[in-house]
Design a protein around this motif. Structure first.
Motif, PDB file in Angstrom:
ATOM      1  N   MET A   1     -12.125  44.233 -13.499  1.00 41.92           N
ATOM      2  CA  MET A   1     -13.303  45.084 -13.453  1.00 41.92           C
ATOM      3  C   MET A   1     -12.879  46.526 -13.185  1.00 41.92           C
ATOM      4  N   GLN A   2     -13.491  47.466 -13.907  1.00 44.43           N
ATOM      5  CA  GLN A   2     -13.149  48.862 -13.743  1.00 44.43           C
ATOM      6  C   GLN A   2     -13.819  49.434 -12.493  1.00 44.43           C
ATOM      7  N   MET A   3     -13.187  50.423 -11.903  1.00 44.62           N
ATOM      8  CA  MET A   3     -13.756  51.109 -10.745  1.00 44.62           C
ATOM      9  C   MET A   3     -14.901  52.005 -11.210  1.00 44.62           C
ATOM     10  N   SER A   4     -15.779  52.374 -10.303  1.00 47.82           N
ATOM     11  CA  SER A   4     -16.951  53.179 -10.626  1.00 47.82           C
ATOM     12  C   SER A   4     -16.580  54.505 -11.288  1.00 47.82           C
ATOM     13  N   SER A   5     -15.548  55.197 -10.800  1.00 50.77           N
ATOM     14  CA  SER A   5     -15.172  56.490 -11.391  1.00 50.77           C
ATOM     15  C   SER A   5     -14.696  56.312 -12.823  1.00 50.77           C
ATOM     16  N   GLU A   6     -14.010  55.202 -13.105  1.00 53.01           N
ATOM     17  CA  GLU A   6     -13.588  54.926 -14.479  1.00 53.01           C
ATOM     18  C   GLU A   6     -14.803  54.616 -15.343  1.00 53.01           C
ATOM     19  N   LEU A   7     -15.788  53.920 -14.789  1.00 57.74           N
ATOM     20  CA  LEU A   7     -17.005  53.620 -15.532  1.00 57.74           C
ATOM     21  C   LEU A   7     -17.771  54.895 -15.858  1.00 57.74           C
ATOM     22  N   LYS A   8     -17.776  55.850 -14.947  1.00 62.78           N
ATOM     23  CA  LYS A   8     -18.478  57.107 -15.194  1.00 62.78           C
ATOM     24  C   LYS A   8     -17.901  57.836 -16.400  1.00 62.78           C
ATOM     25  N   ASP A   9     -16.613  57.645 -16.667  1.00 63.62           N
ATOM     26  CA  ASP A   9     -15.998  58.255 -17.841  1.00 63.62           C
ATOM     27  C   ASP A   9     -16.526  57.649 -19.139  1.00 63.62           C
ATOM     28  N   LEU A  10     -17.135  56.466 -19.053  1.00 69.02           N
ATOM     29  CA  LEU A  10     -17.653  55.772 -20.230  1.00 69.02           C
ATOM     30  C   LEU A  10     -19.129  56.057 -20.495  1.00 69.02           C
ATOM     31  N   LEU A  11     -19.777  56.844 -19.635  1.00 72.60           N
ATOM     32  CA  LEU A  11     -21.196  57.137 -19.824  1.00 72.60           C
ATOM     33  C   LEU A  11     -21.427  57.832 -21.155  1.00 72.60           C
ATOM     34  N   LYS A  12     -22.437  57.381 -21.909  1.00 76.80           N
ATOM     35  CA  LYS A  12     -22.781  58.038 -23.168  1.00 76.80           C
ATOM     36  C   LYS A  12     -23.369  59.424 -22.914  1.00 76.80           C
ATOM     37  N   VAL A  76     -37.263  53.625 -17.940  1.00 81.90           N
ATOM     38  CA  VAL A  76     -36.459  53.407 -19.145  1.00 81.90           C
ATOM     39  C   VAL A  76     -35.544  54.607 -19.385  1.00 81.90           C
ATOM     40  N   HIS A  77     -36.069  55.815 -19.188  1.00 82.99           N
ATOM     41  CA  HIS A  77     -35.265  57.032 -19.357  1.00 82.99           C
ATOM     42  C   HIS A  77     -34.043  57.005 -18.435  1.00 82.99           C
ATOM     43  N   ARG A  78     -34.272  56.699 -17.153  1.00 81.72           N
ATOM     44  CA  ARG A  78     -33.164  56.674 -16.191  1.00 81.72           C
ATOM     45  C   ARG A  78     -32.156  55.571 -16.518  1.00 81.72           C
ATOM     46  N   LEU A  79     -32.623  54.459 -17.044  1.00 80.22           N
ATOM     47  CA  LEU A  79     -31.713  53.394 -17.457  1.00 80.22           C
ATOM     48  C   LEU A  79     -30.865  53.853 -18.641  1.00 80.22           C
ATOM     49  N   LEU A  80     -31.495  54.457 -19.643  1.00 80.17           N
ATOM     50  CA  LEU A  80     -30.755  54.889 -20.833  1.00 80.17           C
ATOM     51  C   LEU A  80     -29.752  55.997 -20.524  1.00 80.17           C
ATOM     52  N   LEU A  81     -30.023  56.817 -19.515  1.00 82.25           N
ATOM     53  CA  LEU A  81     -29.041  57.833 -19.114  1.00 82.25           C
ATOM     54  C   LEU A  81     -27.750  57.186 -18.621  1.00 82.25           C
ATOM     55  N   ARG A  82     -27.839  55.960 -18.156  1.00 83.17           N
ATOM     56  CA  ARG A  82     -26.692  55.266 -17.582  1.00 83.17           C
ATOM     57  C   ARG A  82     -25.997  54.320 -18.569  1.00 83.17           C
ATOM     58  N   GLU A  83     -26.356  54.427 -19.869  1.00 84.80           N
ATOM     59  CA  GLU A  83     -25.730  53.561 -20.865  1.00 84.80           C
ATOM     60  C   GLU A  83     -24.257  53.922 -21.029  1.00 84.80           C
ATOM     61  N   LEU A  84     -23.424  52.896 -21.172  1.00 85.15           N
ATOM     62  CA  LEU A  84     -21.977  53.064 -21.282  1.00 85.15           C
ATOM     63  C   LEU A  84     -21.482  52.778 -22.703  1.00 85.15           C
ATOM     64  N   HIS A  85     -20.441  53.499 -23.112  1.00 89.78           N
ATOM     65  CA  HIS A  85     -19.692  53.125 -24.308  1.00 89.78           C
ATOM     66  C   HIS A  85     -18.904  51.863 -23.959  1.00 89.78           C
ATOM     67  N   HIS A  86     -18.735  50.959 -24.912  1.00 92.51           N
ATOM     68  CA  HIS A  86     -17.937  49.760 -24.651  1.00 92.51           C
ATOM     69  C   HIS A  86     -17.384  49.214 -25.958  1.00 92.51           C
ATOM     70  N   ASP A  87     -16.361  48.385 -25.817  1.00 93.50           N
ATOM     71  CA  ASP A  87     -15.733  47.769 -26.985  1.00 93.50           C
ATOM     72  C   ASP A  87     -16.165  46.322 -27.159  1.00 93.50           C
ATOM     73  N   GLY A  88     -17.196  45.917 -26.445  1.00 96.97           N
ATOM     74  CA  GLY A  88     -17.671  44.544 -26.498  1.00 96.97           C
ATOM     75  C   GLY A  88     -18.500  44.264 -27.742  1.00 96.97           C
ATOM     76  N   PRO A  89     -19.213  43.151 -27.718  1.00 98.87           N
ATOM     77  CA  PRO A  89     -20.045  42.779 -28.871  1.00 98.87           C
ATOM     78  C   PRO A  89     -21.057  43.871 -29.217  1.00 98.87           C
ATOM     79  N   GLN A  90     -21.331  44.005 -30.517  1.00 97.93           N
ATOM     80  CA  GLN A  90     -22.231  45.056 -30.981  1.00 97.93           C
ATOM     81  C   GLN A  90     -23.662  44.852 -30.522  1.00 97.93           C
ATOM     82  N   ASP A  91     -24.063  43.603 -30.279  1.00 96.29           N
ATOM     83  CA  ASP A  91     -25.453  43.374 -29.876  1.00 96.29           C
ATOM     84  C   ASP A  91     -25.608  43.408 -28.359  1.00 96.29           C
TER      85      ASP A  91
END
Length: 125
Positions: A1-12, A76-91
């Motif tokens: 599992m990635q650390m929170s700071s690493e996850l923040k780098d993945l924020l869209k 919904v707006h606040r949730l979408l602000l926190r969406e992450l880029h990922h290499d997982g499944p497209q759906d």
């Protein structure tokens, strides 16, 4: 599992670009009768086609929703602000909530928010 700071780098949407959604009106789904009234006021020769185009658009599902349900655009707006880029499944959609990455299938996201996604239908014809 990635650390929170690493996850923040993945924020869209990076945190420094976040903005507060402004509520300009507190809607209730009972207000959707206005859509029905507007569609019913369309001239008869266009009525069937306009209703079809509206119901097939990204907003059409509102006509089929329970009118007593409450919707919070700011949640919904606040949730979408926190969406992450990922290499997982497209759906799959991933979000940074607190220090954890959570994931939803797109179907689960639609069930939770009431929003649709996918190919935008052509409504120009």
């Amino acid at each position: 599992m990635q650390m929170s700071s690493e996850l923040k780098d993945l924020l869209k949407t990076p945190e420094d670009e976040w903005y507060d959604g402004k509520i300009t009106r507190h809607d209730h789904f009972s207000d959707l009768k206005d859509i029905d009234v507007a569609l019913d006021s369309v001239p008869e020769q266009f009525k069937v086609e306009d209703r079809r185009r509206y119901t097939e658009s990204c907003f059409g599902h509102f006509l089929r929703m329970d009118r007593g349900m409450k919707f919070s655009g700011s949640v919904v707006h606040r949730l979408l602000l926190r969406e992450l880029h990922h290499d997982g499944p497209q759906d799959e959609m991933r979000f940074l909530l607190g220090t954890r990455s959570v994931r939803f299938s797109k179907v689960e996201f639609c069930l939770i928010t009431g929003l649709k996604f996918g190919v935008i239908p052509d409504t120009t014809s």
